[in-house]
Write a protein that holds these residues in place. Structure first.
Motif, PDB file in Angstrom:
ATOM      1  N   ALA A  99      -9.955 -51.228  77.505  1.00  0.00           N
ATOM      2  CA  ALA A  99     -10.065 -50.066  76.628  1.00  0.00           C
ATOM      3  C   ALA A  99     -10.570 -50.490  75.259  1.00  0.00           C
ATOM      4  CB  ALA A  99      -8.718 -49.364  76.482  1.00  0.00           C
ATOM      5  N   LEU A 100     -11.474 -49.703  74.690  1.00  0.00           N
ATOM      6  CA  LEU A 100     -12.050 -50.016  73.381  1.00  0.00           C
ATOM      7  C   LEU A 100     -10.980 -49.981  72.300  1.00  0.00           C
ATOM      8  CD1 LEU A 100     -14.622 -50.533  71.661  1.00  0.00           C
ATOM      9  CD2 LEU A 100     -14.783 -48.052  71.376  1.00  0.00           C
ATOM     10  N   GLN A 101     -10.924 -51.045  71.502  1.00  0.00           N
ATOM     11  CA  GLN A 101     -10.023 -51.104  70.359  1.00  0.00           C
ATOM     12  C   GLN A 101     -10.747 -50.812  69.057  1.00  0.00           C
ATOM     13  OE1 GLN A 101      -6.598 -51.696  71.072  1.00  0.00           O
ATOM     14  NE2 GLN A 101      -7.613 -51.271  73.030  1.00  0.00           N
ATOM     15  N   THR A 102     -11.923 -51.413  68.878  1.00  0.00           N
ATOM     16  CA  THR A 102     -12.671 -51.232  67.632  1.00  0.00           C
ATOM     17  C   THR A 102     -14.066 -51.796  67.801  1.00  0.00           C
ATOM     18  OG1 THR A 102     -12.580 -51.573  65.234  1.00  0.00           O
ATOM     19  CG2 THR A 102     -12.012 -53.456  66.619  1.00  0.00           C
ATOM     20  N   SER A 103     -14.938 -51.460  66.866  1.00  0.00           N
ATOM     21  CA  SER A 103     -16.249 -52.098  66.771  1.00  0.00           C
ATOM     22  C   SER A 103     -16.306 -52.861  65.460  1.00  0.00           C
ATOM     23  CB  SER A 103     -17.381 -51.076  66.842  1.00  0.00           C
ATOM     24  OG  SER A 103     -17.325 -50.168  65.755  1.00  0.00           O
ATOM     25  N   LEU A 104     -17.075 -53.927  65.438  1.00  0.00           N
ATOM     26  CA  LEU A 104     -17.156 -54.820  64.286  1.00  0.00           C
ATOM     27  C   LEU A 104     -18.618 -55.046  63.937  1.00  0.00           C
ATOM     28  CD1 LEU A 104     -14.605 -57.378  65.713  1.00  0.00           C
ATOM     29  CD2 LEU A 104     -14.131 -55.791  63.846  1.00  0.00           C
ATOM     30  N   ASN A 105     -18.973 -54.813  62.690  1.00  0.00           N
ATOM     31  CA  ASN A 105     -20.352 -54.997  62.250  1.00  0.00           C
ATOM     32  C   ASN A 105     -20.496 -56.270  61.431  1.00  0.00           C
ATOM     33  OD1 ASN A 105     -21.074 -52.554  63.395  1.00  0.00           O
ATOM     34  ND2 ASN A 105     -20.838 -51.410  61.490  1.00  0.00           N
ATOM     35  N   GLY A 106     -21.501 -57.065  61.747  1.00  0.00           N
ATOM     36  CA  GLY A 106     -21.803 -58.247  60.970  1.00  0.00           C
ATOM     37  C   GLY A 106     -21.162 -59.499  61.534  1.00  0.00           C
ATOM     38  N   SER A 107     -21.344 -60.597  60.811  1.00  0.00           N
ATOM     39  CA  SER A 107     -20.847 -61.899  61.236  1.00  0.00           C
ATOM     40  C   SER A 107     -19.386 -62.044  60.817  1.00  0.00           C
ATOM     41  CB  SER A 107     -21.694 -63.020  60.617  1.00  0.00           C
ATOM     42  OG  SER A 107     -21.225 -64.280  61.017  1.00  0.00           O
ATOM     43  N   VAL A 108     -18.510 -61.394  61.548  1.00  0.00           N
ATOM     44  CA  VAL A 108     -17.096 -61.400  61.207  1.00  0.00           C
ATOM     45  C   VAL A 108     -16.460 -62.728  61.598  1.00  0.00           C
ATOM     46  CG1 VAL A 108     -16.867 -58.902  61.374  1.00  0.00           C
ATOM     47  CG2 VAL A 108     -16.479 -60.311  63.398  1.00  0.00           C
ATOM     48  N   SER A 109     -15.322 -63.014  61.009  1.00  0.00           N
ATOM     49  CA  SER A 109     -14.643 -64.285  61.219  1.00  0.00           C
ATOM     50  C   SER A 109     -13.923 -64.313  62.566  1.00  0.00           C
ATOM     51  CB  SER A 109     -13.632 -64.525  60.108  1.00  0.00           C
ATOM     52  OG  SER A 109     -12.579 -63.572  60.195  1.00  0.00           O
ATOM     53  N   THR A 110     -13.562 -65.512  62.978  1.00  0.00           N
ATOM     54  CA  THR A 110     -12.790 -65.676  64.201  1.00  0.00           C
ATOM     55  C   THR A 110     -11.464 -64.939  64.098  1.00  0.00           C
ATOM     56  OG1 THR A 110     -13.787 -67.845  64.587  1.00  0.00           O
ATOM     57  CG2 THR A 110     -11.738 -67.372  65.749  1.00  0.00           C
ATOM     58  N   SER A 111     -10.791 -65.024  62.969  1.00  0.00           N
ATOM     59  CA  SER A 111      -9.498 -64.353  62.808  1.00  0.00           C
ATOM     60  C   SER A 111      -9.628 -62.841  62.923  1.00  0.00           C
ATOM     61  CB  SER A 111      -8.856 -64.742  61.482  1.00  0.00           C
ATOM     62  OG  SER A 111      -9.659 -64.325  60.393  1.00  0.00           O
ATOM     63  N   THR A 112     -10.753 -62.287  62.434  1.00  0.00           N
ATOM     64  CA  THR A 112     -10.969 -60.842  62.560  1.00  0.00           C
ATOM     65  C   THR A 112     -11.079 -60.440  64.023  1.00  0.00           C
ATOM     66  OG1 THR A 112     -12.070 -60.710  60.421  1.00  0.00           O
ATOM     67  CG2 THR A 112     -12.542 -58.953  61.990  1.00  0.00           C
ATOM     68  N   VAL A 113     -11.830 -61.204  64.780  1.00  0.00           N
ATOM     69  CA  VAL A 113     -11.972 -60.895  66.209  1.00  0.00           C
ATOM     70  C   VAL A 113     -10.650 -61.089  66.932  1.00  0.00           C
ATOM     71  CG1 VAL A 113     -13.202 -61.458  68.331  1.00  0.00           C
ATOM     72  CG2 VAL A 113     -14.420 -61.528  66.141  1.00  0.00           C
ATOM     73  N   GLU A 114      -9.925 -62.127  66.580  1.00  0.00           N
ATOM     74  CA  GLU A 114      -8.610 -62.361  67.188  1.00  0.00           C
ATOM     75  C   GLU A 114      -7.691 -61.160  66.962  1.00  0.00           C
ATOM     76  OE1 GLU A 114      -8.045 -67.190  66.945  1.00  0.00           O
ATOM     77  OE2 GLU A 114      -7.697 -65.991  65.155  1.00  0.00           O
ATOM     78  N   THR A 115      -7.689 -60.632  65.745  1.00  0.00           N
ATOM     79  CA  THR A 115      -6.865 -59.469  65.438  1.00  0.00           C
ATOM     80  C   THR A 115      -7.309 -58.263  66.252  1.00  0.00           C
ATOM     81  OG1 THR A 115      -6.433 -60.264  63.196  1.00  0.00           O
ATOM     82  CG2 THR A 115      -6.119 -57.910  63.606  1.00  0.00           C
ATOM     83  N   ALA A 116      -8.609 -58.047  66.320  1.00  0.00           N
ATOM     84  CA  ALA A 116      -9.142 -56.889  67.054  1.00  0.00           C
ATOM     85  C   ALA A 116      -8.819 -56.962  68.539  1.00  0.00           C
ATOM     86  CB  ALA A 116     -10.647 -56.809  66.844  1.00  0.00           C
ATOM     87  N   LEU A 117      -8.768 -58.165  69.075  1.00  0.00           N
ATOM     88  CA  LEU A 117      -8.559 -58.360  70.510  1.00  0.00           C
ATOM     89  C   LEU A 117      -7.113 -58.711  70.860  1.00  0.00           C
ATOM     90  CD1 LEU A 117     -11.811 -60.344  71.363  1.00  0.00           C
ATOM     91  CD2 LEU A 117     -11.280 -57.994  72.003  1.00  0.00           C
ATOM     92  N   ASN A 118      -6.229 -58.703  69.870  1.00  0.00           N
ATOM     93  CA  ASN A 118      -4.825 -59.055  70.097  1.00  0.00           C
ATOM     94  C   ASN A 118      -4.681 -60.448  70.711  1.00  0.00           C
ATOM     95  OD1 ASN A 118      -4.054 -56.499  69.143  1.00  0.00           O
ATOM     96  ND2 ASN A 118      -4.073 -55.624  71.194  1.00  0.00           N
ATOM     97  N   LEU A 119      -5.495 -61.375  70.280  1.00  0.00           N
ATOM     98  CA  LEU A 119      -5.426 -62.727  70.814  1.00  0.00           C
ATOM     99  C   LEU A 119      -4.423 -63.571  70.023  1.00  0.00           C
ATOM    100  CD1 LEU A 119      -9.243 -63.330  71.382  1.00  0.00           C
ATOM    101  CD2 LEU A 119      -7.496 -62.953  73.140  1.00  0.00           C
TER     102      LEU A 119
END
Length: 231
Positions: free
Chosen positions: A211-231
């Motif tokens: 299920a879609l959680q969010t979309s991210l624009n630009g060269s976001v950090s690893t921590s940002t993606v981790e937060t978005a993906l609940n990793l």
């Protein structure tokens, strides 16, 4: 599906939704570093980018079966896409892809500099023959962006493929010249537009348990993606 990683494919070849970094912007609507979209919970299979996702090159487990999936649209001519792959994607691969916790699916989305369009076609023509060569060529474009322009990109691509892969490099370029692969690129552009990617790359879409959680624009950090993906 057998788990695949960039490392095994290539062998020797070379915070939250609102937190974004600047991306590359094409000559249309959109603005650099715009905020990501909030979650609407749409299923990956029903999302515009999920329609042909089974055909996309991906790192790790099946995107539809992975606990977390990151779908990335990027332009080979975009410097922020290069930074994203060389930094965030590489870190995510090392920490989560190889363990099977994350799938990363990528598709060329040429909306920035003019040479990115023929490069995207060459990537698609390469993918149709060999996925490992696709990843190697994408890395080559990112590593050598300053050497490409619309006049030389296909010649340089043919030379590189001939020197670094077992593919018939001339046949790859013939597919580009004959527009045999155009429908694949156009399908990605249409899906990206429908998904709200606009003209900023990289554009990433984070899915958890399908299920879609969010979309991210630009060269976001690893921590940002981790937060978005609940990793």
């Amino acid at each position: 599906m057998t788990k695949r990683t960039r490392r095994s494919l290539l062998g020797s070849a070379g915070a939250a939704a609102s937190l974004t970094l600047a991306g590359c912007m094409g000559g249309g609507s959109g603005s650099s570093g715009s905020s990501g979209e909030s979650s609407d919970g749409v299923a990956l299979a029903d999302h515009p980018l999920g329609e042909n996702l089974a055909e996309w090159p991906h790192l790790g487990p099946d995107p539809f079966e992975a606990p977390a999936t990151l779908v990335v649209l990027d332009d080979p001519s975009c410097s922020r896409c290069a930074a994203f792959h060389q930094g965030t994607v590489a870190e995510l691969e090392s920490q989560y892809v190889e363990s099977g916790d994350l799938s990363i699916a990528v598709r060329p989305y040429p909306v920035v500099y003019a040479w990115g369009e023929p490069a995207a076609h060459a990537l698609e023509a390469t993918l149709a023959r060999d996925e490992a060569a696709f990843w190697a060529l994408l890395d080559h474009y990112f590593a050598e962006q300053g050497s490409f322009n619309t006049d030389n990109v296909l010649d340089q691509t043919e030379t590189w493929l001939g020197d670094n892969t077992d593919l018939d490099a001339a046949a790859v370029i013939d597919d580009v010249d004959s527009e045999a692969i155009t429908s694949r690129v156009e399908a990605t552009l249409a899906a990206g537009e429908e998904a709200g990617a606009g003209n900023i790359t990289p554009a990433s879409f984070a899915f958890v348990d399908g299920a879609l959680q969010t979309s991210l624009n630009g060269s976001v950090s690893t921590s940002t993606v981790e937060t978005a993906l609940n990793l």
